[in-house]
Design a protein around this motif. Structure first.
Motif, PDB file in Angstrom:
ATOM      1  N   VAL A 121      41.338  22.208  31.468  1.00 27.59           N
ATOM      2  CA  VAL A 121      42.304  21.313  30.534  1.00 27.59           C
ATOM      3  C   VAL A 121      43.417  22.789  30.494  1.00 27.59           C
ATOM      4  CG1 VAL A 121      42.821  20.601  28.312  1.00 27.59           C
ATOM      5  CG2 VAL A 121      40.794  20.383  29.394  1.00 27.59           C
ATOM      6  N   VAL A 122      42.866  24.260  30.148  1.00 29.28           N
ATOM      7  CA  VAL A 122      43.908  25.196  29.507  1.00 29.28           C
ATOM      8  C   VAL A 122      44.494  25.409  31.323  1.00 29.28           C
ATOM      9  CG1 VAL A 122      43.936  27.912  29.260  1.00 29.28           C
ATOM     10  CG2 VAL A 122      42.018  25.964  28.041  1.00 29.28           C
ATOM     11  N   LEU A 123      44.778  26.037  32.568  1.00 28.91           N
ATOM     12  CA  LEU A 123      45.167  26.019  33.099  1.00 28.91           C
ATOM     13  C   LEU A 123      46.235  24.745  33.774  1.00 28.91           C
ATOM     14  CD1 LEU A 123      41.650  27.851  34.932  1.00 28.91           C
ATOM     15  CD2 LEU A 123      43.539  28.980  33.878  1.00 28.91           C
ATOM     16  N   GLU A 124      45.788  23.713  33.584  1.00 21.98           N
ATOM     17  CA  GLU A 124      46.171  22.586  34.270  1.00 21.98           C
ATOM     18  C   GLU A 124      47.643  23.011  33.002  1.00 21.98           C
ATOM     19  OE1 GLU A 124      44.574  18.876  35.433  1.00 21.98           O
ATOM     20  OE2 GLU A 124      44.230  19.523  33.796  1.00 21.98           O
ATOM     21  N   GLN A 125      47.844  22.985  31.923  1.00 16.44           N
ATOM     22  CA  GLN A 125      48.508  23.374  31.009  1.00 16.44           C
ATOM     23  C   GLN A 125      49.784  24.287  31.195  1.00 16.44           C
ATOM     24  OE1 GLN A 125      48.907  21.012  28.671  1.00 16.44           O
ATOM     25  NE2 GLN A 125      47.055  20.136  29.150  1.00 16.44           N
ATOM     26  N   MET A 126      49.570  25.155  32.243  1.00 22.93           N
ATOM     27  CA  MET A 126      50.007  26.224  32.598  1.00 22.93           C
ATOM     28  C   MET A 126      51.228  26.308  33.810  1.00 22.93           C
ATOM     29  SD  MET A 126      47.548  29.676  32.979  1.00 22.93           S
ATOM     30  CE  MET A 126      48.830  31.028  32.819  1.00 22.93           C
ATOM     31  N   ARG A 127      52.802  26.803  34.057  1.00 30.81           N
ATOM     32  CA  ARG A 127      53.909  26.896  34.287  1.00 30.81           C
ATOM     33  C   ARG A 127      53.235  26.813  35.845  1.00 30.81           C
ATOM     34  NH1 ARG A 127      58.467  27.114  31.820  1.00 30.81           N
ATOM     35  NH2 ARG A 127      59.339  28.058  33.147  1.00 30.81           N
ATOM     36  N   GLY A 128      53.717  25.708  36.332  1.00 32.74           N
ATOM     37  CA  GLY A 128      53.647  26.328  38.269  1.00 32.74           C
ATOM     38  C   GLY A 128      52.070  25.666  38.564  1.00 32.74           C
ATOM     39  N   VAL A 129      51.453  25.233  38.297  1.00 33.73           N
ATOM     40  CA  VAL A 129      50.149  23.934  38.156  1.00 33.73           C
ATOM     41  C   VAL A 129      50.622  22.939  38.594  1.00 33.73           C
ATOM     42  CG1 VAL A 129      48.092  23.232  37.249  1.00 33.73           C
ATOM     43  CG2 VAL A 129      48.874  26.669  37.192  1.00 33.73           C
ATOM     44  N   GLU A 130      49.740  23.050  39.511  1.00 31.19           N
ATOM     45  CA  GLU A 130      50.232  21.180  40.329  1.00 31.19           C
ATOM     46  C   GLU A 130      48.333  20.445  39.390  1.00 31.19           C
ATOM     47  OE1 GLU A 130      52.323  19.329  43.046  1.00 31.19           O
ATOM     48  OE2 GLU A 130      50.444  19.084  44.197  1.00 31.19           O
ATOM     49  N   ALA A 131      47.988  20.895  39.963  1.00 30.33           N
ATOM     50  CA  ALA A 131      46.451  20.425  39.522  1.00 30.33           C
ATOM     51  C   ALA A 131      44.849  21.633  39.757  1.00 30.33           C
ATOM     52  CB  ALA A 131      46.303  19.605  40.909  1.00 30.33           C
ATOM     53  N   THR A 132      44.101  20.387  38.626  1.00 28.70           N
ATOM     54  CA  THR A 132      42.936  22.102  38.747  1.00 28.70           C
ATOM     55  C   THR A 132      41.631  20.509  39.473  1.00 28.70           C
ATOM     56  OG1 THR A 132      42.638  21.277  36.655  1.00 28.70           O
ATOM     57  CG2 THR A 132      43.804  22.810  37.058  1.00 28.70           C
ATOM     58  N   ILE A 133      40.613  21.261  40.075  1.00 37.76           N
ATOM     59  CA  ILE A 133      40.465  20.499  41.007  1.00 37.76           C
ATOM     60  C   ILE A 133      38.507  20.604  40.481  1.00 37.76           C
ATOM     61  CG2 ILE A 133      39.149  18.737  42.338  1.00 37.76           C
ATOM     62  CD1 ILE A 133      41.730  19.895  43.611  1.00 37.76           C
ATOM     63  N   PRO A 134      37.509  20.415  39.764  1.00 36.86           N
ATOM     64  CA  PRO A 134      35.993  21.263  39.569  1.00 36.86           C
ATOM     65  C   PRO A 134      35.435  21.487  41.039  1.00 36.86           C
ATOM     66  CG  PRO A 134      36.620  18.841  38.819  1.00 36.86           C
ATOM     67  CD  PRO A 134      37.628  19.499  38.589  1.00 36.86           C
ATOM     68  N   ILE A 135      34.531  22.036  41.332  1.00 34.44           N
ATOM     69  CA  ILE A 135      34.113  21.681  42.581  1.00 34.44           C
ATOM     70  C   ILE A 135      32.425  21.823  41.099  1.00 34.44           C
ATOM     71  CG2 ILE A 135      32.407  23.609  44.370  1.00 34.44           C
ATOM     72  CD1 ILE A 135      34.948  25.397  44.369  1.00 34.44           C
ATOM     73  N   MET A 136      31.506  20.606  41.911  1.00 35.18           N
ATOM     74  CA  MET A 136      30.290  20.123  42.065  1.00 35.18           C
ATOM     75  C   MET A 136      29.900  20.915  42.461  1.00 35.18           C
ATOM     76  SD  MET A 136      31.473  17.616  39.891  1.00 35.18           S
ATOM     77  CE  MET A 136      32.609  16.870  39.586  1.00 35.18           C
ATOM     78  N   LYS A 137      29.451  20.847  43.776  1.00 42.55           N
ATOM     79  CA  LYS A 137      28.591  21.704  43.989  1.00 42.55           C
ATOM     80  C   LYS A 137      28.045  23.257  43.518  1.00 42.55           C
ATOM     81  CE  LYS A 137      27.806  19.449  48.474  1.00 42.55           C
ATOM     82  NZ  LYS A 137      28.744  17.795  47.494  1.00 42.55           N
ATOM     83  N   PRO A 138      26.961  23.478  43.423  1.00 46.07           N
ATOM     84  CA  PRO A 138      26.223  25.235  42.758  1.00 46.07           C
ATOM     85  C   PRO A 138      27.300  25.829  43.945  1.00 46.07           C
ATOM     86  CG  PRO A 138      24.261  23.695  43.686  1.00 46.07           C
ATOM     87  CD  PRO A 138      26.091  22.440  44.194  1.00 46.07           C
ATOM     88  N   PHE A 139      26.892  25.926  45.175  1.00 49.25           N
ATOM     89  CA  PHE A 139      27.519  26.796  46.488  1.00 49.25           C
ATOM     90  C   PHE A 139      28.874  26.217  46.126  1.00 49.25           C
ATOM     91  CE2 PHE A 139      25.653  23.163  48.053  1.00 49.25           C
ATOM     92  CZ  PHE A 139      26.285  22.751  48.891  1.00 49.25           C
ATOM     93  N   LYS A 140      29.659  27.279  45.345  1.00 53.59           N
ATOM     94  CA  LYS A 140      31.235  27.557  45.512  1.00 53.59           C
ATOM     95  C   LYS A 140      32.005  27.738  46.267  1.00 53.59           C
ATOM     96  CE  LYS A 140      30.524  25.860  40.705  1.00 53.59           C
ATOM     97  NZ  LYS A 140      30.707  24.890  40.618  1.00 53.59           N
ATOM     98  N   LEU A 141      31.464  28.724  47.154  1.00 50.87           N
ATOM     99  CA  LEU A 141      32.269  29.411  47.796  1.00 50.87           C
ATOM    100  C   LEU A 141      31.858  29.479  48.849  1.00 50.87           C
ATOM    101  CD1 LEU A 141      32.457  33.706  46.733  1.00 50.87           C
ATOM    102  CD2 LEU A 141      34.782  31.992  46.750  1.00 50.87           C
ATOM    103  N   ALA A 142      31.080  28.247  49.257  1.00 53.94           N
ATOM    104  CA  ALA A 142      29.649  27.951  50.793  1.00 53.94           C
ATOM    105  C   ALA A 142      30.762  26.533  50.732  1.00 53.94           C
ATOM    106  CB  ALA A 142      28.369  28.417  50.786  1.00 53.94           C
TER     107      ALA A 142
END
Ligand code: PEP
Ligand code: MN
Length: 337
Positions: free
Chosen positions: A51-72
């Motif tokens: 929520v905090v980051l979504e309000q920042m200038r230049g940000v279009e959207a924030t998307i949560p990653i549901m999987k516990p393995f994020k980078l993979a």
């Protein structure tokens, strides 16, 4: 989570988002694509930062990653990862074969196999450089001279070297000299070893443990990725089931299951996965049909005299014949070999 920057955002806006993420105890990875810049963030699962980051200038959207393995996960990175080792582009259109003996026994042994596999277009040579192995009564020590044999073969043939690291104390020495570092099935969940592999700047070939679920396997890859090494290759090599006609059951379900949720290249090892020479060909073809990006196959000039894994090793001529069939199969599924 993934933060998608708006088109036309400024570098200051991007930096401000990264700084804020760090304050919120996230690690930020900036990925600059052709159309969009996105920031991947790995950290705790608390929803507030979104929520905090979504309000920042230049940000279009924030998307949560549901999987516990994020980078993979493919949520994090949609494009398949490709890894270049010499001329071999792993994870691309071409199916890459790694072949060689279970263990390096002698120069003659490795040269004979190397010439045979190179003759049919293989670019990567495997071979274990430890004295053997897997018994409390035998030493399992890294033997630099065995790695020396592989280096000599590499210098003469151009084949690149794939070899396993068994122990943390050998990671640096082998990591410097091999082209691809293998983590074996028995170390798949050795997290200390995985973290060390993550600090190398060499591709890591990790085999699935015989009792490791697909999710646990992807979490093992995540340990390597989270240390900053993005070059990870996964290998299905058989799991333990109630079936005892073969020492392991090759779980080909794993190939499309992993590829559906992870961007890393997936290999199959039909030698260790079946333990039987006569099953290697059929399962290698099946692996290609299932969408594998590559195969690891054991080849030995005299399987009946092999120190280990003779029953599953192909003779050089059998390997040469197998490759012809694999080419047809690759073509059938729209790939090259
Ligand atoms: C190997 O590749 O030689 C090996 C020991 O494999 P695994 O870890 O699958 O047993
Ligand atoms: Mn082996």
């Amino acid at each position: 989570m993934i933060i998608v920057m708006a088109p036309g955002h400024t570098e200051e806006e991007l930096q401000a988002v990264v700084d804020r993420m760090q304050l919120l105890a996230y690690r930020a990875h900036i990925i600059r694509g052709v159309e969009r810049t996105v920031i991947g963030a790995v950290g705790h699962e608390d929803k507030t930062p979104l929520v905090v980051l979504e309000q920042m200038r230049g940000v279009e959207a924030t998307i949560p990653i549901m999987k516990p393995f994020k980078l993979a996960s493919s949520e994090w990175k949609k494009q398949p990862t490709t890894i270049e080792v010499g001329d071999a582009k792993i994870g691309g259109e071409e199916i890459i074969v790694i072949a060689g003996p279970g263990v390096v026994e002698s120069e003659e042994q490795v040269f004979e196999v190397a010439h045979a596999i190179k003759g049919v277009g293989v670019k990567l040579l495997r071979g274990c450089v430890y004295s053997y192995y897997m018994s409390p009564y035998t030493e399992t020590e890294f033997e630099p001279s065995k790695l020396g044999v592989l280096e000599k073969v590499r210098a003469e043939t151009g084949l690149k070297i794939v070899t396993e690291v068994f122990s943390a104390k050998d990671m640096e020495a082998i990591g410097e000299r091999a082209d691809v570092v293998q983590i074996g099935a028995r170390n798949c969940q050795n997290y200390a070893l995985l973290r060390l592999a993550g600090r190398l700047r060499k591709p890591i070939f990790i085999k699935r443990g015989m009792a490791t679920t697909i999710r646990e396997f992807l979490m093992a890859a995540e340990y390597i990725l989270s240390e900053g090494n993005s070059q990870v290759i996964l290998c299905e090599c058989g799991i333990r089931t109630f079936e005892n006609e073969t020492p392991f059951s090759l779980d080909l379900n794993a190939v499309p299951t992993i590829k559906g949720q992870c961007h890393l290249p997936v290999f199959v090892d039909p030698s260790h996965g079946t333990g039987r020479r006569n099953l290697v060909g059929p399962m290698a073809r099946a692996a290609i049909a299932a969408g594998a990006d590559g195969l690891m196959i054991e080849v030995h000039p005299h399987p009946d005299q092999a120190v280990v894994d003779g029953a599953q090793s192909l003779r050089p001529q059998q390997f040469v014949e197998l490759m012809e069939g694999l080419r047809l199969m690759a073509t059938a599924v729209g790939r090259k070999l």
